[in-house]
Scaffold this motif. Structure first.
Motif, PDB file in Angstrom:
ATOM      1  N   ILE A 253      -3.663 -58.103  -9.178  1.00 29.10           N
ATOM      2  CA  ILE A 253      -4.814 -58.031  -8.280  1.00 29.10           C
ATOM      3  C   ILE A 253      -5.126 -56.569  -7.950  1.00 29.10           C
ATOM      4  O   ILE A 253      -4.248 -55.804  -7.536  1.00 29.10           O
ATOM      5  N   LEU A 254      -6.392 -56.199  -8.134  1.00 27.60           N
ATOM      6  CA  LEU A 254      -6.874 -54.854  -7.848  1.00 27.60           C
ATOM      7  C   LEU A 254      -7.697 -54.912  -6.561  1.00 27.60           C
ATOM      8  O   LEU A 254      -8.725 -55.592  -6.503  1.00 27.60           O
ATOM      9  N   THR A 255      -7.258 -54.180  -5.552  1.00 25.90           N
ATOM     10  CA  THR A 255      -7.902 -54.231  -4.238  1.00 25.90           C
ATOM     11  C   THR A 255      -8.419 -52.848  -3.856  1.00 25.90           C
ATOM     12  O   THR A 255      -7.728 -51.845  -4.027  1.00 25.90           O
ATOM     13  N   ARG A 256      -9.649 -52.827  -3.336  1.00 26.64           N
ATOM     14  CA  ARG A 256     -10.242 -51.564  -2.910  1.00 26.64           C
ATOM     15  C   ARG A 256      -9.489 -51.006  -1.705  1.00 26.64           C
ATOM     16  O   ARG A 256      -9.139 -51.745  -0.772  1.00 26.64           O
ATOM     17  N   LYS A 257      -9.198 -49.704  -1.723  1.00 29.02           N
ATOM     18  CA  LYS A 257      -8.552 -49.055  -0.599  1.00 29.02           C
ATOM     19  C   LYS A 257      -9.015 -47.605  -0.536  1.00 29.02           C
ATOM     20  O   LYS A 257      -8.719 -46.802  -1.424  1.00 29.02           O
TER      21      LYS A 257
ATOM     22  N   TYR B 270      -8.219 -47.596  -5.331  1.00 29.86           N
ATOM     23  CA  TYR B 270      -7.739 -48.969  -5.343  1.00 29.86           C
ATOM     24  C   TYR B 270      -6.218 -48.968  -5.261  1.00 29.86           C
ATOM     25  O   TYR B 270      -5.561 -47.933  -5.439  1.00 29.86           O
TER      26      TYR B 270
ATOM     27  N   GLU C 211      -1.514 -54.683  -7.389  1.00 29.73           N
ATOM     28  CA  GLU C 211      -0.362 -55.464  -6.961  1.00 29.73           C
ATOM     29  C   GLU C 211      -0.144 -56.650  -7.889  1.00 29.73           C
ATOM     30  O   GLU C 211      -1.092 -57.204  -8.444  1.00 29.73           O
TER      31      GLU C 211
ATOM     32  N   ARG D 261     -10.246 -58.186  -9.884  1.00 30.29           N
ATOM     33  CA  ARG D 261     -10.711 -57.597  -8.634  1.00 30.29           C
ATOM     34  C   ARG D 261     -10.543 -58.605  -7.500  1.00 30.29           C
ATOM     35  O   ARG D 261     -10.890 -59.783  -7.653  1.00 30.29           O
ATOM     36  N   ALA D 262     -10.004 -58.142  -6.404  1.00 33.73           N
ATOM     37  CA  ALA D 262      -9.896 -59.013  -5.233  1.00 33.73           C
ATOM     38  C   ALA D 262     -11.304 -59.395  -4.789  1.00 33.73           C
ATOM     39  O   ALA D 262     -12.188 -58.554  -4.681  1.00 33.73           O
ATOM     40  N   GLY D 263     -11.516 -60.669  -4.568  1.00 30.97           N
ATOM     41  CA  GLY D 263     -12.835 -61.116  -4.128  1.00 30.97           C
ATOM     42  C   GLY D 263     -13.562 -61.874  -5.218  1.00 30.97           C
ATOM     43  O   GLY D 263     -13.566 -63.106  -5.241  1.00 30.97           O
TER      44      GLY D 263
ATOM     45  N   ARG E 173     -12.847 -61.847  -8.522  1.00 34.04           N
ATOM     46  CA  ARG E 173     -11.915 -62.223  -9.606  1.00 34.04           C
ATOM     47  C   ARG E 173     -12.344 -61.738 -10.987  1.00 34.04           C
ATOM     48  O   ARG E 173     -11.897 -62.269 -12.009  1.00 34.04           O
TER      49      ARG E 173
END
Length: 408
Positions: A143-147, A151, A154, A175-177, A179
């Motif tokens: 899972i790739l999450t924006r930060k 990113y 995880e 992508r988280a959200g 997918r």
């Protein structure tokens, strides 16, 4: 996201400054000869192949597909396939590592913008990167999450080739959200990246392992682009990444079959020697031995002929560029699928029956003939031949396009 474009192509042959196909094939055969000198001992030890990768780096083979103007070898895919096949005849695990490196290091051309792909390839050539990882779909996904401005990545990838020795990892994540599957590049030295060696019975020197990402940092420039197979995202020309990558596996399997046959033939010929009375029954004049060699030779050369057809289809598709249609892409993919199925059967049957030809002597760990069978069996487990045969049949009967499958 818009439709992916055709991967940038190498310059015409007349504009290249690379050494040429003959040079690279010579280097590949020299490398194979070096690997053959202690292949059974290295395979038995099962150590991470840092020395082998250093040899590939020194020979220039790691940068073979990178354009010459970017500091690479300037070679094309037919040359890369021939290199992988030559090395697989003596060390299939190193061939798998090299083939995976070729596909992943080249994939930036297919899944990102040309300027970013150029920067990646230029740096890869300058720093002699070895790439590891894989884009095959897995469950659960990374899972790739924006930060912040970038990113975090995880999750755990259960198996990926080359990760124990890689300078860069290229993996599939969602992508988280929304997918959306995307290709992501990560430095294995980044915080949050942990790699564990795989305990496989075959392909032990392919440097495979499990990779865990615990909030591993990823910049916006390290997210290459979408891996979605939807028609509104992936163009037919960009979809060629699938058959291009799968054809590497075909060449590896052919090299395995040819290498096993060559070593078995050497032992059969030595078995005639009067100073080796303890060698197994079955001389080069034995009808059973002759028939077995005939069957395996025909099987392997039939697979090679289908592979040649698949390679021609891939080359024609690359030449078509943006004019390639989805139906034409499907036909190319099926050509590779048929080659996969035949090469898989040839490798499995040849590496198994070669042991029968040599007889009880083939059980000797010192000879290392069992490595061919174990390597072939371990590799073919990742894409079962039954699936390939089914896809070919569905295309022939119903015109169904094969699935978009990327290498593990």
């Amino acid at each position: 996201m818009g439709v992916a474009t055709m991967p940038s192509q190498p310059a015409p042959a007349s504009d290249r400054k690379g050494p040429g196909r003959a040079h690279w094939l010579h280097v590949a055969h020299e490398t194979a000869d070096d690997l053959a000198t202690d292949a059974p001992a290295r395979e038995h030890a099962g150590k991470a192949p840092f020395a082998e990768v250093a040899g590939l780096r020194e020979s220039g083979l790691l940068t073979l597909l990178i354009p010459a103007e970017l500091g690479g070898g300037g070679a094309d895919w037919p040359t890369a396939y021939a290199v992988v096949r030559a090395i697989a005849a003596t060390d299939a695990a190193i061939a798998q590592l090299l083939g995976t490196h070729y596909f992943l290091s080249w994939s930036a051309r297919c899944f990102t913008e040309p300027d970013l792909a150029t920067r990646i390839e230029r740096r890869s050539a300058a720093e002699q990167w070895c790439w590891g990882g894989g884009f095959a779909a897995q469950d659960p996904p990374l899972i790739l999450t924006r930060k912040g401005r970038g990113y975090v990545l995880e999750g755990r990838q259960s198996y990926a080739t080359g990760v124990l020795v890689a300078d860069r990892l290229a993996v599939r994540a969602e992508r988280a959200g929304n997918r959306e599957p995307v290709a992501v590049v990560v430095a294995p030295t980044h915080p949050g990246v942990r790699i564990d060696a795989a305990e496989a019975f075959g392909q032990r020197l392919a440097a495979g392992g499990d990779v865990e990402f615990d909030a591993a940092p990823v910049t916006v420039h390290d997210v290459l682009g979408s891996l979605a197979a939807d028609d509104d995202v992936l163009s037919p020309s960009a979809a060629l990444a699938s058959p291009i990558g799968r054809l590497l596996s075909v060449q590896l399997l052919l090299g395995l079959a040819e290498g096993a046959l060559a070593e078995a033939r050497e032992y059969s010929r030595m078995g005639q020697s009067s100073w080796r009375p303890s060698w197994p029954d079955g001389t080069p004049q034995d009808p059973h031995v002759l028939t077995t060699y005939g069957e395996l030779t025909i099987l392997t050369r039939s697979a090679a002929a289908l592979t040649d057809q698949a390679l021609t289809a891939v080359q024609d598709g690359l030449a078509r560029g943006e004019d390639l249609t989805y139906d034409e892409y499907a036909d190319i993919s099926v050509h590779v699928t048929m080659a996969e199925a035949t090469a898989s059967k040839a490798a499995q049957e040849t590496t198994s029956r070669a042991l029968d030809i040599v007889g009880s002597r083939s059980a000797s760990a010192r000879l290392g003939l069992d490595r061919f069978w174990r390597n072939a069996r371990a590799h073919t487990l990742h894409r079962p031949v039954a699936h390939q045969i089914r896809d070919a049949g569905d295309y022939f009967l119903n015109g169904a396009h094969p699935p978009f499958v990327l290498p593990a």
